[in-house]
Write a protein that holds these residues in place. Structure first.
Motif, PDB file in Angstrom:
ATOM      1  N   MET A 279       0.852  -1.171   0.000  1.00  0.00           N
ATOM      2  CA  MET A 279       0.000   0.000   0.000  1.00  0.00           C
ATOM      3  C   MET A 279       0.900   1.238   0.000  1.00  0.00           C
ATOM      4  O   MET A 279       1.869   1.281   0.763  1.00  0.00           O
ATOM      5  CB  MET A 279      -0.907  -0.005   1.233  1.00  0.00           C
ATOM      6  CG  MET A 279      -1.762   1.221   1.308  1.00  0.00           C
ATOM      7  SD  MET A 279      -2.946   1.387   2.680  1.00  0.00           S
ATOM      8  CE  MET A 279      -3.087  -0.162   3.411  1.00  0.00           C
TER       9      MET A 279
ATOM     10  N   THR B 120      -9.579  -6.554   3.664  1.00  0.00           N
ATOM     11  CA  THR B 120     -10.328  -6.323   2.422  1.00  0.00           C
ATOM     12  C   THR B 120      -9.394  -5.950   1.279  1.00  0.00           C
ATOM     13  O   THR B 120      -9.752  -6.102   0.116  1.00  0.00           O
ATOM     14  CB  THR B 120     -11.379  -5.208   2.569  1.00  0.00           C
ATOM     15  OG1 THR B 120     -10.743  -3.946   2.713  1.00  0.00           O
ATOM     16  CG2 THR B 120     -12.339  -5.488   3.707  1.00  0.00           C
ATOM     17  N   LEU B 121      -8.209  -5.467   1.612  1.00  0.00           N
ATOM     18  CA  LEU B 121      -7.227  -5.068   0.600  1.00  0.00           C
ATOM     19  C   LEU B 121      -6.272  -6.206   0.256  1.00  0.00           C
ATOM     20  O   LEU B 121      -5.280  -6.003  -0.438  1.00  0.00           O
ATOM     21  CB  LEU B 121      -6.447  -3.850   1.095  1.00  0.00           C
ATOM     22  CG  LEU B 121      -7.283  -2.611   1.416  1.00  0.00           C
ATOM     23  CD1 LEU B 121      -6.423  -1.523   2.018  1.00  0.00           C
ATOM     24  CD2 LEU B 121      -8.025  -2.121   0.184  1.00  0.00           C
ATOM     25  N   SER B 122      -6.554  -7.394   0.789  1.00  0.00           N
ATOM     26  CA  SER B 122      -5.735  -8.594   0.558  1.00  0.00           C
ATOM     27  C   SER B 122      -4.297  -8.427   1.045  1.00  0.00           C
ATOM     28  O   SER B 122      -3.368  -8.991   0.477  1.00  0.00           O
ATOM     29  CB  SER B 122      -5.757  -8.992  -0.924  1.00  0.00           C
ATOM     30  OG  SER B 122      -7.077  -9.263  -1.333  1.00  0.00           O
TER      31      SER B 122
ATOM     32  N   LEU C   4     -15.616  -3.612  -2.478  1.00  0.00           N
ATOM     33  CA  LEU C   4     -14.214  -3.899  -2.183  1.00  0.00           C
ATOM     34  C   LEU C   4     -13.303  -3.524  -3.343  1.00  0.00           C
ATOM     35  O   LEU C   4     -12.152  -3.137  -3.124  1.00  0.00           O
ATOM     36  CB  LEU C   4     -14.037  -5.368  -1.796  1.00  0.00           C
ATOM     37  CG  LEU C   4     -14.819  -5.824  -0.560  1.00  0.00           C
ATOM     38  CD1 LEU C   4     -14.448  -7.250  -0.197  1.00  0.00           C
ATOM     39  CD2 LEU C   4     -14.607  -4.894   0.616  1.00  0.00           C
TER      40      LEU C   4
ATOM     41  N   GLN D  62      -9.986  -1.183  -3.008  1.00  0.00           N
ATOM     42  CA  GLN D  62      -8.672  -1.582  -3.497  1.00  0.00           C
ATOM     43  C   GLN D  62      -8.108  -0.532  -4.460  1.00  0.00           C
ATOM     44  O   GLN D  62      -6.923  -0.205  -4.388  1.00  0.00           O
ATOM     45  CB  GLN D  62      -8.730  -2.958  -4.144  1.00  0.00           C
ATOM     46  CG  GLN D  62      -8.961  -4.038  -3.120  1.00  0.00           C
ATOM     47  CD  GLN D  62      -9.075  -5.427  -3.700  1.00  0.00           C
ATOM     48  OE1 GLN D  62      -9.215  -5.597  -4.902  1.00  0.00           O
ATOM     49  NE2 GLN D  62      -9.029  -6.423  -2.840  1.00  0.00           N
ATOM     50  N   ARG D  63      -8.929  -0.021  -5.337  1.00  0.00           N
ATOM     51  CA  ARG D  63      -8.448   1.030  -6.253  1.00  0.00           C
ATOM     52  C   ARG D  63      -7.961   2.246  -5.489  1.00  0.00           C
ATOM     53  O   ARG D  63      -6.899   2.791  -5.770  1.00  0.00           O
ATOM     54  CB  ARG D  63      -9.554   1.431  -7.226  1.00  0.00           C
ATOM     55  CG  ARG D  63      -9.780   0.474  -8.374  1.00  0.00           C
ATOM     56  CD  ARG D  63     -10.693   1.078  -9.424  1.00  0.00           C
ATOM     57  NE  ARG D  63     -11.994   1.478  -8.912  1.00  0.00           N
ATOM     58  CZ  ARG D  63     -13.033   0.674  -8.768  1.00  0.00           C
ATOM     59  NH1 ARG D  63     -12.937  -0.601  -9.083  1.00  0.00           N
ATOM     60  NH2 ARG D  63     -14.196   1.124  -8.317  1.00  0.00           N
TER      61      ARG D  63
ATOM     62  N   LEU E  34      -4.809   1.099  -2.924  1.00  0.00           N
ATOM     63  CA  LEU E  34      -3.642   0.378  -3.401  1.00  0.00           C
ATOM     64  C   LEU E  34      -2.979   1.000  -4.624  1.00  0.00           C
ATOM     65  O   LEU E  34      -1.797   0.761  -4.879  1.00  0.00           O
ATOM     66  CB  LEU E  34      -4.001  -1.085  -3.699  1.00  0.00           C
ATOM     67  CG  LEU E  34      -4.482  -1.881  -2.491  1.00  0.00           C
ATOM     68  CD1 LEU E  34      -4.872  -3.284  -2.916  1.00  0.00           C
ATOM     69  CD2 LEU E  34      -3.445  -1.906  -1.386  1.00  0.00           C
TER      70      LEU E  34
END
Length: 158
Positions: free
Chosen positions: A1, A105-107, A148, A152-153, A156
């Protein structure tokens, strides 16, 4: 991130300038009481208090699950300005669980989530956050109502 997308801490009563808290665009207050408006330093405020009568590490509890889903859905909103600061009173329990949930949620790798949590001030236990992460299970299912992909967009991408 990328750096400075997600910040966390305790209550903001002692803060004198926005630069002390990395000048967040949005502050998510997870404690019961509201923040004092002068401490927001131009940041947008979202207040999603956790139930004080519930152990927030018990993420399989339906009350905790509803609260965490409210937090993640709110953060997924395109109106939320980054950097985002999550905070409660001490910055470790409610904030630690909510941060771990968001990172899941962002893996983000589970071990990195645990290590981030262990940076909290005060007494923290690896077992507590691992228990919370176990209760989340598959983040896509746990947070099925949140966008989600949008999270992520926003968090990340450079």
């Amino acid at each position: 991130m990328p750096r400075r997308r997600l910040l966390r801490g305790g209550k903001l009563d002692h803060v004198r300038s926005a630069s002390e808290i990395e000048a967040p665009g949005t502050i998510v207050n997870l404690r019961r009481g509201p923040d004092r408006k002068p401490w927001l330093f131009g940041a947008d405020e979202i207040h999603i208090p956790a139930n004080d009568g519930i152990e927030n590490y018990e993420t399989c509890n339906p009350v905790v699950r509803r609260w965490l889903n409210r937090v993640v859905r709110a953060i997924a909103s395109p109106e939320v300005r980054l950097p985002l600061m999550l905070h409660c009173t001490s910055g470790k329990d409610r904030t630690g669980v909510a941060t771990a949930a968001l990172l899941s949620t962002l893996s983000i790798d589970r071990e990195l989530i645990v290590e981030e949590y262990l940076l909290s001030d005060g007494e923290v236990r690896r077992e507590s956050i691992e228990h919370a992460l176990d209760g989340l299970g598959d983040a896509r299912e746990y947070f099925a109502e949140a966008d989600l992909a949008a999270l992520q967009r926003r968090f990340l991408q450079e």
